[in-house]
Design an enzyme around this catalytic site. Sequence first.
Site, short mmCIF file in Angstrom:
data_model
loop_
_atom_site.label_atom_id
_atom_site.label_comp_id
_atom_site.label_asym_id
_atom_site.label_seq_id
_atom_site.Cartn_x
_atom_site.Cartn_y
_atom_site.Cartn_z
N GLU A 150 -94.63 17.20 -70.08
CA GLU A 150 -93.66 16.22 -69.62
C GLU A 150 -92.24 16.78 -69.62
OE1 GLU A 150 -94.42 13.47 -68.28
OE2 GLU A 150 -96.50 13.13 -68.91
N ASP A 289 -105.76 17.39 -62.45
CA ASP A 289 -105.31 17.23 -61.07
C ASP A 289 -104.21 18.19 -60.63
OD1 ASP A 289 -103.61 16.02 -62.86
OD2 ASP A 289 -103.53 14.09 -61.86
N GLU A 386 -106.07 1.81 -63.56
CA GLU A 386 -106.20 3.18 -64.04
C GLU A 386 -107.59 3.75 -63.77
OE1 GLU A 386 -103.28 5.15 -66.34
OE2 GLU A 386 -103.31 4.47 -64.26
N GLU A 407 -99.01 7.74 -56.80
CA GLU A 407 -99.85 8.70 -56.08
C GLU A 407 -100.41 8.19 -54.75
OE1 GLU A 407 -99.30 10.35 -59.99
OE2 GLU A 407 -99.88 8.34 -59.34
#
Length: 554
Positions: A150, A289, A386, A407
Site C-alpha cells: 500500500e 491480480d 466482494e 475495477e
Amino acid sequence: MAKPLKTTGDKSSNASKPKDKRTVFSFFRVFATVLVFVLISVYVLNDSPFAQEHENTPRSYKAEREIVRRMFYHAYDGYLLHAFPKDELAPISCTGHDTHNCQGCMLTFYDALDTLAVLGNRTEYQRVVNWIIKHGEETFDRDVTVSVFETNIRILGSLISNHLLASDKDLNLMPGYNGELLTLALSLGNRLVNAYMTPTGLPYGSINLKRGIQYGETTVTATATGGTVLLEFLLLSKLTGKKIFSVVAEKATKALWERRSQLGLLGSHIDVNTGNWVYFDSGIGGGIDSFYEYLLKAYFLTGKSTYLNMFDEGYAAIKKHIFIDGKSVGWYVDVNMYTGKVMFPFYRSLQSFWPGLQALYGDVEEAETLFMQFFEVWAKYGFVPEAYNLLVHAPEKGLEQYPLRPELAESAFYLYRATGKDKFRQAGAIILSSLEKYAKVQCGYAAIENVETKKVRDHMDSYFLAEVRGESLGWEETDFSCSCFLSPFAPSLCSSFVVLPFLPCSFSSFRRSSTCTSSSTTLLRRLSSVTRPRSGSHPSRRSANHGHAVHLQH
C-alpha cells in the site's frame, strides 16, 4: 504537525487551467479508475433497473462532469475538515482514523493530489504539494510499521507521478518546482527497499519505516506484494539513477515467475525466506491480480519483450485452467495451482479489472463478453459484492460488502476506448446515480456494508478520492489512436499513464503485431497518476472462506 489545509469549496475548482487544451485532455485521460468509479462504469443492460432509470434521458456529459466535480469536493472537504492529517475519513461520524496499512501517512491526502490537477485546481494543487514538500519527510521518519504494497502504490506512486506532473513545463502546474517530490520519493524508496533483502528477493509484507524489518515479522507475503512494484521502482531508478530499485523489482518478479506450477499458475501467498508456496489458490482476484497487470504494463513502459512473454504465458495458463466455460457463460474462479481443481467458485469484485486488461492486450471480444457477465451482477444489486457465489448466485456470506471499488468502472473505460461503443460510456451515469443514491452521507461517501440491504459502513477508503476523478472529464475526446496511446500504469502511479507514440496500432492488433515494437526513447513523457487500488491484501488477512475448498465441475 502543521494545521490542516483549508477546505476548497466548489469555487476553487475554477482556478486557472493549463493553457494547452490537448495537454489538458491527455492529462485528464491519464487518470483511470473510480469515477472511473463514477463515470466509466459498467455495461448498460436493458432490463437493469438502473438502466431504466436513465432510459430515454438526453445525455449531458458536461453536466455529469459537474456532478463528478461536486462529488470530489464533497468528500475532499469532508476529509480536510474532519479527518486531516489522519489516513482516512469516517464519513458518517465525520471523524478521521489511521489505517493499519500506513499508520498515519495521510493516505487520502496523497491519493487526492493528482485529482486536484485533473480538475484544474492549480491553487489547491500547489498548496498541497508545498505542504508535502515541507512535511513529507517527517511522515516517513517515524517508528511505525506499514504495508509495503500500500505504501508503494499510494505514497511512492503519488510522489513519482506528481513529480512528473509538477516538472512538466507544458502543464505549468508548479512554477519554480525543483524536484522536491522526487527527493521525498527517493527517501521513501530507500526505506521500502529494505523489505526486499531476503534469501529469495521477495519482499516482506510489512516494514518499519525507521528500523526496517522487525523481529517476529511474518515471512508470508501476498503474490501481489512481490509482483506489484515494477512500475514504481523502474521509474524511480530511471529518474534518480539509483539502480537498486530496478534490480530488486526485477528480482522479485523473476522469483515469483520461476516458482509457477507445471500448470503455469501462481499461488496467492508465499514464504519470502524459503520460496515455498503457503496458499495454493490461484486466480485473477485479490492477492495475485496486479502481478499480471504489472507484467503487461511493464512491457508498455520499458519495451522489454521479457515482460510481454511472461504475460503471454501467464494469460494462456489462466485461460486454460482458471476460466470455467459453462453452458452459456464462462467465469474465472480460484483453482488449486497444482491440480487445477476449483477451490472457490466465486466472482470476486477485484477480478473486475480483467476485461480492461484484456482490452489493453487486444482480446477485446472476450473482454466485452466477460464485462457483460460481471455487470449482470452489478445490475442485480446496484453494486458488486466482494465475492459472488456462482453456485447459489448470491453474495457469499460475510463478503456482501462493496468498499467503493473502481475495477468494473475502469474496465468500462478501456472498453469504450477500445470499441467506441457508447454503451460503455453511458454506464458511467449509472455508477454516479448509484453512488449518489446509496453511498453519499454527511461528510463523504460511505462503503456499502451489504449490497442487498444497502446498509452503509462508516468508512471511505483513500482511493475513492484518487479515483473519483477525471475519467469522466475525458469521455468527450473521441479521436484517440494508438499512435498516442495512453496506458494506465501502476496502482498509484496506480495506474499512471505514459504517452507511447511507438504503438501505431489498434487495440485488436496490439497483441502480437510486429508494428507494435517498442522504443525506449519516449517512454517517460508525461507520466501521471491514477491511483487505482488493486489487491494488496496483507499476508495476515485471509478471509475465513479460505479454510476449505468447494468442488465445482471444471
